[in-house]
Write a protein that holds these residues in place. Structure first.
Motif, PDB file in Angstrom:
ATOM      1  N   TYR A   1      13.018  -5.940   2.560  1.00 19.43           N
ATOM      2  CA  TYR A   1      14.305  -5.510   2.031  1.00 19.43           C
ATOM      3  C   TYR A   1      14.548  -6.180   0.686  1.00 19.43           C
ATOM      4  O   TYR A   1      14.452  -7.394   0.560  1.00 19.43           O
ATOM      5  N   SER A   2      14.903  -5.398  -0.306  1.00 19.19           N
ATOM      6  CA  SER A   2      15.053  -5.930  -1.659  1.00 19.19           C
ATOM      7  C   SER A   2      16.260  -6.846  -1.801  1.00 19.19           C
ATOM      8  O   SER A   2      16.311  -7.666  -2.720  1.00 19.19           O
ATOM      9  N   ASP A   3      17.248  -6.731  -0.900  1.00 15.95           N
ATOM     10  CA  ASP A   3      18.465  -7.537  -1.035  1.00 15.95           C
ATOM     11  C   ASP A   3      18.484  -8.744  -0.097  1.00 15.95           C
ATOM     12  O   ASP A   3      19.449  -9.480  -0.063  1.00 15.95           O
ATOM     13  N   ARG A   4      17.418  -8.952   0.667  1.00 14.20           N
ATOM     14  CA  ARG A   4      17.432  -9.996   1.695  1.00 14.20           C
ATOM     15  C   ARG A   4      16.961 -11.337   1.133  1.00 14.20           C
ATOM     16  O   ARG A   4      15.926 -11.421   0.473  1.00 14.20           O
ATOM     17  N   ILE A   5      17.716 -12.382   1.435  1.00  9.85           N
ATOM     18  CA  ILE A   5      17.340 -13.763   1.130  1.00  9.85           C
ATOM     19  C   ILE A   5      17.077 -14.466   2.454  1.00  9.85           C
ATOM     20  O   ILE A   5      17.861 -14.342   3.393  1.00  9.85           O
ATOM     21  N   ILE A   6      15.979 -15.205   2.539  1.00  9.84           N
ATOM     22  CA  ILE A   6      15.573 -15.828   3.798  1.00  9.84           C
ATOM     23  C   ILE A   6      15.626 -17.339   3.643  1.00  9.84           C
ATOM     24  O   ILE A   6      14.954 -17.909   2.782  1.00  9.84           O
ATOM     25  N   ILE A   7      16.453 -17.978   4.470  1.00  5.38           N
ATOM     26  CA  ILE A   7      16.656 -19.425   4.441  1.00  5.38           C
ATOM     27  C   ILE A   7      15.894 -20.046   5.615  1.00  5.38           C
ATOM     28  O   ILE A   7      16.091 -19.650   6.769  1.00  5.38           O
ATOM     29  N   PHE A   8      15.034 -21.023   5.329  1.00  2.00           N
ATOM     30  CA  PHE A   8      14.259 -21.706   6.368  1.00  2.00           C
ATOM     31  C   PHE A   8      14.775 -23.122   6.544  1.00  2.00           C
ATOM     32  O   PHE A   8      14.754 -23.921   5.607  1.00  2.00           O
ATOM     33  N   ASP A   9      15.258 -23.428   7.752  1.00  2.00           N
ATOM     34  CA  ASP A   9      15.592 -24.808   8.105  1.00  2.00           C
ATOM     35  C   ASP A   9      14.288 -25.451   8.565  1.00  2.00           C
ATOM     36  O   ASP A   9      13.823 -25.208   9.675  1.00  2.00           O
ATOM     37  N   SER A  10      13.693 -26.272   7.711  1.00  2.00           N
ATOM     38  CA  SER A  10      12.351 -26.787   7.982  1.00  2.00           C
ATOM     39  C   SER A  10      12.412 -28.214   8.520  1.00  2.00           C
ATOM     40  O   SER A  10      13.453 -28.879   8.447  1.00  2.00           O
ATOM     41  N   PRO A  11      11.288 -28.736   9.015  1.00  7.42           N
ATOM     42  CA  PRO A  11      11.249 -30.150   9.414  1.00  7.42           C
ATOM     43  C   PRO A  11      11.358 -31.055   8.195  1.00  7.42           C
ATOM     44  O   PRO A  11      11.143 -30.619   7.054  1.00  7.42           O
ATOM     45  N   PRO A  12      11.697 -32.342   8.392  1.00  9.83           N
ATOM     46  CA  PRO A  12      11.693 -33.298   7.281  1.00  9.83           C
ATOM     47  C   PRO A  12      10.286 -33.443   6.694  1.00  9.83           C
ATOM     48  O   PRO A  12       9.288 -33.354   7.416  1.00  9.83           O
ATOM     49  N   MET A  13      10.201 -33.688   5.407  1.00  5.66           N
ATOM     50  CA  MET A  13       8.919 -33.700   4.723  1.00  5.66           C
ATOM     51  C   MET A  13       8.046 -34.896   5.077  1.00  5.66           C
ATOM     52  O   MET A  13       6.816 -34.777   5.129  1.00  5.66           O
ATOM     53  N   LEU A  14       8.642 -36.061   5.301  1.00  3.09           N
ATOM     54  CA  LEU A  14       7.852 -37.281   5.425  1.00  3.09           C
ATOM     55  C   LEU A  14       7.488 -37.654   6.858  1.00  3.09           C
ATOM     56  O   LEU A  14       6.797 -38.664   7.066  1.00  3.09           O
ATOM     57  N   VAL A  15       7.922 -36.886   7.832  1.00  6.40           N
ATOM     58  CA  VAL A  15       7.616 -37.249   9.223  1.00  6.40           C
ATOM     59  C   VAL A  15       6.793 -36.187   9.937  1.00  6.40           C
ATOM     60  O   VAL A  15       6.358 -36.411  11.066  1.00  6.40           O
ATOM     61  N   THR A  16       6.570 -35.042   9.334  1.00  4.79           N
ATOM     62  CA  THR A  16       5.766 -33.991   9.947  1.00  4.79           C
ATOM     63  C   THR A  16       4.849 -33.364   8.899  1.00  4.79           C
ATOM     64  O   THR A  16       5.098 -33.469   7.695  1.00  4.79           O
ATOM     65  N   THR A  17       3.806 -32.711   9.365  1.00 12.76           N
ATOM     66  CA  THR A  17       2.941 -31.955   8.457  1.00 12.76           C
ATOM     67  C   THR A  17       3.352 -30.488   8.381  1.00 12.76           C
ATOM     68  O   THR A  17       2.952 -29.788   7.450  1.00 12.76           O
ATOM     69  N   GLU A  18       4.178 -30.019   9.341  1.00 10.39           N
ATOM     70  CA  GLU A  18       4.596 -28.623   9.335  1.00 10.39           C
ATOM     71  C   GLU A  18       5.355 -28.260   8.055  1.00 10.39           C
ATOM     72  O   GLU A  18       5.162 -27.190   7.479  1.00 10.39           O
ATOM     73  N   ALA A  19       6.232 -29.166   7.604  1.00 12.50           N
ATOM     74  CA  ALA A  19       7.041 -28.874   6.424  1.00 12.50           C
ATOM     75  C   ALA A  19       6.174 -28.726   5.184  1.00 12.50           C
ATOM     76  O   ALA A  19       6.403 -27.856   4.338  1.00 12.50           O
ATOM     77  N   ARG A  20       5.164 -29.549   5.051  1.00 14.50           N
ATOM     78  CA  ARG A  20       4.293 -29.472   3.875  1.00 14.50           C
ATOM     79  C   ARG A  20       3.510 -28.159   3.881  1.00 14.50           C
ATOM     80  O   ARG A  20       3.294 -27.546   2.830  1.00 14.50           O
ATOM     81  N   THR A  21       3.095 -27.736   5.061  1.00 15.34           N
ATOM     82  CA  THR A  21       2.389 -26.464   5.175  1.00 15.34           C
ATOM     83  C   THR A  21       3.303 -25.312   4.796  1.00 15.34           C
ATOM     84  O   THR A  21       2.931 -24.414   4.046  1.00 15.34           O
ATOM     85  N   LEU A  22       4.524 -25.344   5.317  1.00 16.29           N
ATOM     86  CA  LEU A  22       5.475 -24.269   5.059  1.00 16.29           C
ATOM     87  C   LEU A  22       5.856 -24.204   3.579  1.00 16.29           C
ATOM     88  O   LEU A  22       6.024 -23.120   3.024  1.00 16.29           O
ATOM     89  N   ALA A  23       5.953 -25.369   2.939  1.00 16.33           N
ATOM     90  CA  ALA A  23       6.382 -25.417   1.538  1.00 16.33           C
ATOM     91  C   ALA A  23       5.427 -24.669   0.623  1.00 16.33           C
ATOM     92  O   ALA A  23       5.848 -24.125  -0.408  1.00 16.33           O
ATOM     93  N   THR A  24       4.146 -24.624   0.974  1.00 19.78           N
ATOM     94  CA  THR A  24       3.172 -23.933   0.123  1.00 19.78           C
ATOM     95  C   THR A  24       3.398 -22.426   0.092  1.00 19.78           C
ATOM     96  O   THR A  24       2.858 -21.739  -0.779  1.00 19.78           O
ATOM     97  N   LEU A  25       4.189 -21.897   1.033  1.00 19.43           N
ATOM     98  CA  LEU A  25       4.434 -20.462   1.112  1.00 19.43           C
ATOM     99  C   LEU A  25       5.797 -20.068   0.559  1.00 19.43           C
ATOM    100  O   LEU A  25       6.131 -18.885   0.538  1.00 19.43           O
TER     101      LEU A  25
END
Length: 312
Positions: free
Chosen positions: A232-256
């Motif tokens: 959808y051209s008008d959609r904005i997607i907000i991701f509540d991610s894990p903290p950067m310094l305590v998990t690796t998931e957030a760093r992975t997600l940030a690359t996308l």
């Protein structure tokens, strides 16, 4: 078989499988005005574009995506108690502050920034450490964007290790992102939660999975985000991610992501932690910072500050 007949047949198959699917205008025989079926980028299954309005009768034509998603009621009093903006509330300092915060984010997302940003409508809200207010910020930012006339917003609980978003919003756990990545028979519309805030849709984190980091780094996740960003051209997607310094998931997600907002707790987050967090986000084209719980000039008053820059 026509596209309309295929859609009706698919909905009937879902009903026979026990999925609660309300009747759509496609099955009622009205002529659809919305875009036709296109192939899902990850699974190859048909997906549907956003609903439109019947020009003759003025009624909204419900898309199969809306039909497959589940509607939930947000208790506005629960939102107030949690400090979350609500669409019917009187103007407040918090609302004004998030107006300032969201404006450059929306401009970047819609291609109106200083330069084009790939996937600029994918915005990750994170922090250096837990307890700095990232979920609070993500929920308020999404609610503020939902008040816009020209944009819709999807709020994603991407903190797959410690999901908290639905609890903050007063909702029970539900299937979501992890279920779509693990099970190819689960399509994104089946786990979306439509809310009584007209332009706000929720995507829960879903069923916990021991290989969440690998799933977030998978080709399936990249394809899913690409589909979400471009559907959808008008959609904005907000991701509540894990903290950067305590998990690796957030760093992975940030690359996308196209944009990353770092929540910094005033008089709580150290400069070293802020620098370390910024160093882990070198690949993201736009990094922004929100100073949370900053004491204002008014006595006993707290609010938000805002920092903004390209690659800074």
């Amino acid at each position: 078989m026509s596209l309309i007949e295929q859609a009706a047949q698919r909905l009937e198959q879902l009903r026979q499988a026990g999925v609660d699917v309300p009747q759509t205008s496609v099955e009622k025989g009205s002529e659809p005005v919305s875009q036709p079926l296109v192939e899902h980028s990850r699974t190859g299954k048909a997906r549907h574009e956003e609903p439109s309005r019947d020009p003759d009768r003025g009624e909204v034509i419900q898309s199969p995506e809306m039909a497959l998603s589940r509607r939930v009621e947000l208790d506005l009093n629960v939102l107030t108690a949690a400090g979350i903006l609500r669409p019917d509330a009187a103007r407040s300092t918090l609302e004004d502050e998030f107006r300032v915060i969201k404006r450059p984010l929306i401009d970047n997302a819609m291609g109106r920034g200083a330069s084009p940003i790939p996937n600029g409508n994918l915005i990750m809200i994170t922090s250096a450490l837990p307890g700095e207010g990232k979920t609070f910020t993500a929920a308020n930012l999404a609610m503020s964007i939902a008040m816009e006339l020209d944009n819709t917003v999807m709020l994603v609980d991407a903190d797959v290790a410690r999901p908290n978003l639905l609890k903050v919003l007063g909702l029970p756990p539900a299937r979501g992102l992890m279920d779509v990545l693990v099970d190819e028979t689960v399509d994104l519309p089946q786990v979306l939660l439509r809310t009584n805030v007209e332009k706000l849709t929720l995507l829960p984190s879903g069923t916990p999975h021991p290989r969440a980091t690998e799933l977030l780094a998978s080709d399936a996740m990249a394809a899913l985000l690409e589909d979400m960003a471009n559907r959808y051209s008008d959609r904005i997607i907000i991701f509540d991610s894990p903290p950067m310094l305590v998990t690796t998931e957030a760093r992975t997600l940030a690359t996308l992501m196209g944009q990353v907002v770092i929540v910094v707790k005033a008089e709580g987050t150290t400069r070293a932690d802020v620098r370390h967090t910024l160093a882990t986000l070198e690949a993201c084209p736009v990094k922004l910072m929100v100073l949370n719980q900053a004491q204002s000039l008014a006595k006993d008053s707290y609010g938000y500050g805002y920092g903004y820059g390209y690659g800074a």
